[in-house]
Design a protein around this motif. Sequence first.
Motif, PDB file in Angstrom:
ATOM      1  N   ILE A 148       0.837  -1.209   0.000  1.00  0.00           N
ATOM      2  CA  ILE A 148       0.000   0.000   0.000  1.00  0.00           C
ATOM      3  C   ILE A 148       0.870   1.258   0.000  1.00  0.00           C
ATOM      4  CG2 ILE A 148      -1.764   1.276   1.301  1.00  0.00           C
ATOM      5  CD1 ILE A 148      -2.789  -1.377   0.160  1.00  0.00           C
ATOM      6  N   VAL A 149       1.933   1.222   0.776  1.00  0.00           N
ATOM      7  CA  VAL A 149       2.922   2.303   0.754  1.00  0.00           C
ATOM      8  C   VAL A 149       4.221   1.665   0.281  1.00  0.00           C
ATOM      9  CG1 VAL A 149       4.183   4.014   2.117  1.00  0.00           C
ATOM     10  CG2 VAL A 149       1.788   3.510   2.660  1.00  0.00           C
ATOM     11  N   ASP A 150       4.807   2.248  -0.751  1.00  0.00           N
ATOM     12  CA  ASP A 150       5.958   1.625  -1.414  1.00  0.00           C
ATOM     13  C   ASP A 150       7.046   2.689  -1.551  1.00  0.00           C
ATOM     14  OD1 ASP A 150       7.579  -0.017  -2.865  1.00  0.00           O
ATOM     15  OD2 ASP A 150       6.111  -0.499  -4.418  1.00  0.00           O
ATOM     16  N   GLY A 151       8.109   2.559  -0.786  1.00  0.00           N
ATOM     17  CA  GLY A 151       9.159   3.572  -0.866  1.00  0.00           C
ATOM     18  C   GLY A 151       8.642   4.940  -0.475  1.00  0.00           C
ATOM     19  N   TYR A 152       7.908   5.017   0.629  1.00  0.00           N
ATOM     20  CA  TYR A 152       7.336   6.253   1.210  1.00  0.00           C
ATOM     21  C   TYR A 152       6.121   6.781   0.449  1.00  0.00           C
ATOM     22  CZ  TYR A 152      11.607   6.681   4.034  1.00  0.00           C
ATOM     23  OH  TYR A 152      12.620   6.461   4.906  1.00  0.00           O
ATOM     24  N   ARG A 153       5.778   6.174  -0.674  1.00  0.00           N
ATOM     25  CA  ARG A 153       4.708   6.735  -1.501  1.00  0.00           C
ATOM     26  C   ARG A 153       3.497   5.809  -1.518  1.00  0.00           C
ATOM     27  NH1 ARG A 153       7.439  10.507  -4.694  1.00  0.00           N
ATOM     28  NH2 ARG A 153       5.644  10.864  -6.011  1.00  0.00           N
ATOM     29  N   GLN A 154       2.328   6.439  -1.409  1.00  0.00           N
ATOM     30  CA  GLN A 154       1.107   5.686  -1.679  1.00  0.00           C
ATOM     31  C   GLN A 154       0.656   6.064  -3.094  1.00  0.00           C
ATOM     32  OE1 GLN A 154      -1.808   7.368  -2.212  1.00  0.00           O
ATOM     33  NE2 GLN A 154      -0.935   9.347  -1.657  1.00  0.00           N
ATOM     34  N   THR A 155      -0.158   5.213  -3.691  1.00  0.00           N
ATOM     35  CA  THR A 155      -0.523   5.473  -5.082  1.00  0.00           C
ATOM     36  C   THR A 155      -2.030   5.627  -5.271  1.00  0.00           C
ATOM     37  OG1 THR A 155      -0.522   3.095  -5.424  1.00  0.00           O
ATOM     38  CG2 THR A 155       1.459   4.285  -6.100  1.00  0.00           C
ATOM     39  N   PHE A 156      -2.793   5.679  -4.151  1.00  0.00           N
ATOM     40  CA  PHE A 156      -4.241   5.716  -4.344  1.00  0.00           C
ATOM     41  C   PHE A 156      -4.809   7.130  -4.437  1.00  0.00           C
ATOM     42  CE2 PHE A 156      -5.014   6.478   0.156  1.00  0.00           C
ATOM     43  CZ  PHE A 156      -3.992   5.777   0.807  1.00  0.00           C
ATOM     44  N   VAL A 157      -4.014   8.146  -4.192  1.00  0.00           N
ATOM     45  CA  VAL A 157      -4.551   9.504  -4.300  1.00  0.00           C
ATOM     46  C   VAL A 157      -3.418  10.494  -4.596  1.00  0.00           C
ATOM     47  CG1 VAL A 157      -4.400   9.856  -1.799  1.00  0.00           C
ATOM     48  CG2 VAL A 157      -5.950  11.279  -3.128  1.00  0.00           C
ATOM     49  N   ASP A 158      -3.751  11.563  -5.323  1.00  0.00           N
ATOM     50  CA  ASP A 158      -2.808  12.642  -5.584  1.00  0.00           C
ATOM     51  C   ASP A 158      -2.777  13.527  -4.331  1.00  0.00           C
ATOM     52  OD1 ASP A 158      -1.653  15.070  -6.214  1.00  0.00           O
ATOM     53  OD2 ASP A 158      -2.564  15.206  -8.194  1.00  0.00           O
ATOM     54  N   GLU A 159      -1.723  13.373  -3.530  1.00  0.00           N
ATOM     55  CA  GLU A 159      -1.711  14.020  -2.214  1.00  0.00           C
ATOM     56  C   GLU A 159      -1.736  15.532  -2.306  1.00  0.00           C
ATOM     57  OE1 GLU A 159       1.039  12.622   0.907  1.00  0.00           O
ATOM     58  OE2 GLU A 159       0.894  10.679  -0.095  1.00  0.00           O
ATOM     59  N   SER A 160      -0.960  16.094  -3.203  1.00  0.00           N
ATOM     60  CA  SER A 160      -0.853  17.547  -3.223  1.00  0.00           C
ATOM     61  C   SER A 160      -2.215  18.178  -3.589  1.00  0.00           C
ATOM     62  CB  SER A 160       0.271  17.899  -4.194  1.00  0.00           C
ATOM     63  OG  SER A 160       0.049  19.081  -4.783  1.00  0.00           O
ATOM     64  N   ARG A 161      -2.919  17.562  -4.513  1.00  0.00           N
ATOM     65  CA  ARG A 161      -4.252  18.056  -4.874  1.00  0.00           C
ATOM     66  C   ARG A 161      -5.213  17.895  -3.697  1.00  0.00           C
ATOM     67  NH1 ARG A 161      -8.392  15.791  -8.146  1.00  0.00           N
ATOM     68  NH2 ARG A 161      -9.699  17.490  -8.898  1.00  0.00           N
ATOM     69  N   LEU A 162      -5.095  16.765  -3.006  1.00  0.00           N
ATOM     70  CA  LEU A 162      -5.971  16.505  -1.860  1.00  0.00           C
ATOM     71  C   LEU A 162      -5.755  17.548  -0.759  1.00  0.00           C
ATOM     72  CD1 LEU A 162      -8.010  14.588  -0.432  1.00  0.00           C
ATOM     73  CD2 LEU A 162      -6.042  13.285   0.398  1.00  0.00           C
ATOM     74  N   TYR A 163      -4.505  17.894  -0.489  1.00  0.00           N
ATOM     75  CA  TYR A 163      -4.226  18.889   0.564  1.00  0.00           C
ATOM     76  C   TYR A 163      -4.960  20.200   0.263  1.00  0.00           C
ATOM     77  CZ  TYR A 163      -0.171  15.851   1.549  1.00  0.00           C
ATOM     78  OH  TYR A 163       0.645  14.805   1.826  1.00  0.00           O
ATOM     79  N   GLY A 164      -4.884  20.644  -0.991  1.00  0.00           N
ATOM     80  CA  GLY A 164      -5.540  21.892  -1.381  1.00  0.00           C
ATOM     81  C   GLY A 164      -7.051  21.825  -1.187  1.00  0.00           C
ATOM     82  N   ARG A 165      -7.607  20.692  -1.554  1.00  0.00           N
ATOM     83  CA  ARG A 165      -9.068  20.563  -1.443  1.00  0.00           C
ATOM     84  C   ARG A 165      -9.503  20.506   0.028  1.00  0.00           C
ATOM     85  NH1 ARG A 165     -11.523  16.217  -5.433  1.00  0.00           N
ATOM     86  NH2 ARG A 165     -13.385  17.459  -5.092  1.00  0.00           N
ATOM     87  N   VAL A 166      -8.730  19.853   0.859  1.00  0.00           N
ATOM     88  CA  VAL A 166      -9.106  19.764   2.274  1.00  0.00           C
ATOM     89  C   VAL A 166      -8.979  21.140   2.942  1.00  0.00           C
ATOM     90  CG1 VAL A 166      -8.480  18.754   4.508  1.00  0.00           C
ATOM     91  CG2 VAL A 166      -8.652  17.292   2.486  1.00  0.00           C
ATOM     92  N   GLN A 167      -7.971  21.915   2.543  1.00  0.00           N
ATOM     93  CA  GLN A 167      -7.858  23.276   3.071  1.00  0.00           C
ATOM     94  C   GLN A 167      -9.108  24.089   2.711  1.00  0.00           C
ATOM     95  OE1 GLN A 167      -5.201  24.610   4.898  1.00  0.00           O
ATOM     96  NE2 GLN A 167      -6.239  26.589   5.094  1.00  0.00           N
ATOM     97  N   GLU A 168      -9.568  23.935   1.462  1.00  0.00           N
ATOM     98  CA  GLU A 168     -10.788  24.640   1.035  1.00  0.00           C
ATOM     99  C   GLU A 168     -12.001  24.182   1.847  1.00  0.00           C
ATOM    100  OE1 GLU A 168      -9.306  24.778  -3.592  1.00  0.00           O
ATOM    101  OE2 GLU A 168     -11.234  23.835  -3.137  1.00  0.00           O
ATOM    102  N   VAL A 169     -12.083  22.884   2.080  1.00  0.00           N
ATOM    103  CA  VAL A 169     -13.189  22.349   2.889  1.00  0.00           C
ATOM    104  C   VAL A 169     -13.178  23.015   4.265  1.00  0.00           C
ATOM    105  CG1 VAL A 169     -14.063  20.294   4.085  1.00  0.00           C
ATOM    106  CG2 VAL A 169     -13.317  20.109   1.708  1.00  0.00           C
ATOM    107  N   GLY A 170     -11.999  23.144   4.841  1.00  0.00           N
ATOM    108  CA  GLY A 170     -11.875  23.750   6.166  1.00  0.00           C
ATOM    109  C   GLY A 170     -12.353  25.195   6.177  1.00  0.00           C
ATOM    110  N   GLU A 171     -11.920  25.961   5.178  1.00  0.00           N
ATOM    111  CA  GLU A 171     -12.336  27.372   5.106  1.00  0.00           C
ATOM    112  C   GLU A 171     -13.862  27.468   4.998  1.00  0.00           C
ATOM    113  OE1 GLU A 171     -10.011  29.827   5.090  1.00  0.00           O
ATOM    114  OE2 GLU A 171      -8.154  28.785   4.559  1.00  0.00           O
ATOM    115  N   ARG A 172     -14.413  26.626   4.132  1.00  0.00           N
ATOM    116  CA  ARG A 172     -15.870  26.634   3.918  1.00  0.00           C
ATOM    117  C   ARG A 172     -16.618  26.235   5.184  1.00  0.00           C
ATOM    118  NH1 ARG A 172     -15.301  23.790  -1.207  1.00  0.00           N
ATOM    119  NH2 ARG A 172     -15.969  21.900  -0.158  1.00  0.00           N
TER     120      ARG A 172
END
Length: 462
Positions: A421-445
């Motif tokens: 599931i995590v391979d060499g520090y990386r997971q492959t099921f989600v684009d993390e950087s995009r997810l971080y931005g979206r969660v920040q927006e969720v928080g503001e909202r």
Amino acid sequence: MRRMPDQSLRIDHARYVVTVDAQRRIIADGSVLVENGRISRVGKASELGGARADRVIDARHFVVTPGFVNGHMHISYAHAVRGIFPDDVGSPLDSVFKLQMAMTEEEEYLTSLLGIVELVKNGTVCFVDPGSTKFPDACLQAYADAGIRVIMGDCVTDREAPFPLPRYPAAEAIGRTATFLDKWHGRLDGRLRAWAMPFSADTCTADLLRALKRLADERRTSLTLHHNSGDKARQEYQAKHGRRPTEYLESLGVVGPNVVLAHVLGIDDAEIDCMARTGTTAAMCPVTAAKGGRGVRENGRLPELLAKGVKVALGCDSPNNSNHLDIVRALNMAAIQYKDARQDMRQIPAETALELATLTGAQALGVGDEIGSLEPGKKADLVLFDTERPEWQALFNPVNNLVYNADGRSVHTVIIDGRVIVDGYRQTFVDESRLYGRVQEVGERLLARTGVSFSRSRWPIV
Ligand SMILES: [Zn+2]
């Protein structure tokens, strides 16, 4: 995304394999063979060298441990607003539940996904979400994509609570729980389990608690609830029920090996005896207790629980309580806070702390037959720690280094059910950087929508 397990996998020449097996063997230059999602062999690399495998992981710089279990981990709302509560807020629970109740389906999916990313990247392979998820249908995809083991339930109450919790007439709460158990238990190839999840004894009537325990028994599953005690609670329960809080649960039959009491701060010797006698287990959150100033010296009874044979798991609670989801930091806290509180270095040795996050914790959650140790026949849930890092030097005692020096940042590879599931520090099921931005927006909202507001910083942000 659906991932098939590698047919077979050999973890080869590990610097150490910390098995947590019956003899607690630590195998130097060890190998582990995984076939069809289960561990088939564990031993010296020289013994397993000839074993064929579809994939071989060179583990000569790795310390291999069982995957970690996290026994109390609310993953719903908090990532979006993590860190908003100032240290002097007192109890944030009113805001917590207001925010949680206001989550939309998509928001909860995104924050849960981020929670899972943080959990698996720190080595957690199985966690209990104590009923905070409102939209399990939406979150199912996150659990499926991540391949993690999830224990979930529908949080119910049928009494007035000091903060906004999901409240229903008892019959409806029972019906909801039955429907939830029937719908979810055993899905995702058995990686998903559903439990009954009354919030606490204070927010549920005796009838509801009894009925939910009966449901858990009938469906051969478990029940968890928040449970603390202490002098004040004992006096109140004595006056109202003629018993201590834990004995009150016993009088209702809401105890036993399929009941996990969360936090259990402030319980006294009689209550510990009650848990031991009935096989009731616990999930304790050491970092929440410390950060919340809960008085581990007076209220922390982990050494006594373990001495009486009570099975205890550790939890990280919530991204606004601990606030991290790193079980390695939680086991570090469990190991050090009792030494300080009791002024006794012998309390909660490193090996005991590691057991809480592995075998003992898995037993507390009723999954000890499947995971929690590296032994032939068990599900292949493993964590590979990268020792090529400063905090792992010098390496003589891998358990001491793991508990006292390391944290989840050295988790290099995580395997669940034989899948990497995590391979060499990386997971492959989600684009993390995009997810971080979206969660920040969720928080503001979410803050704007609920009107929950705290000064962003004590220091001027200019
Ligand atoms: Zn909780």
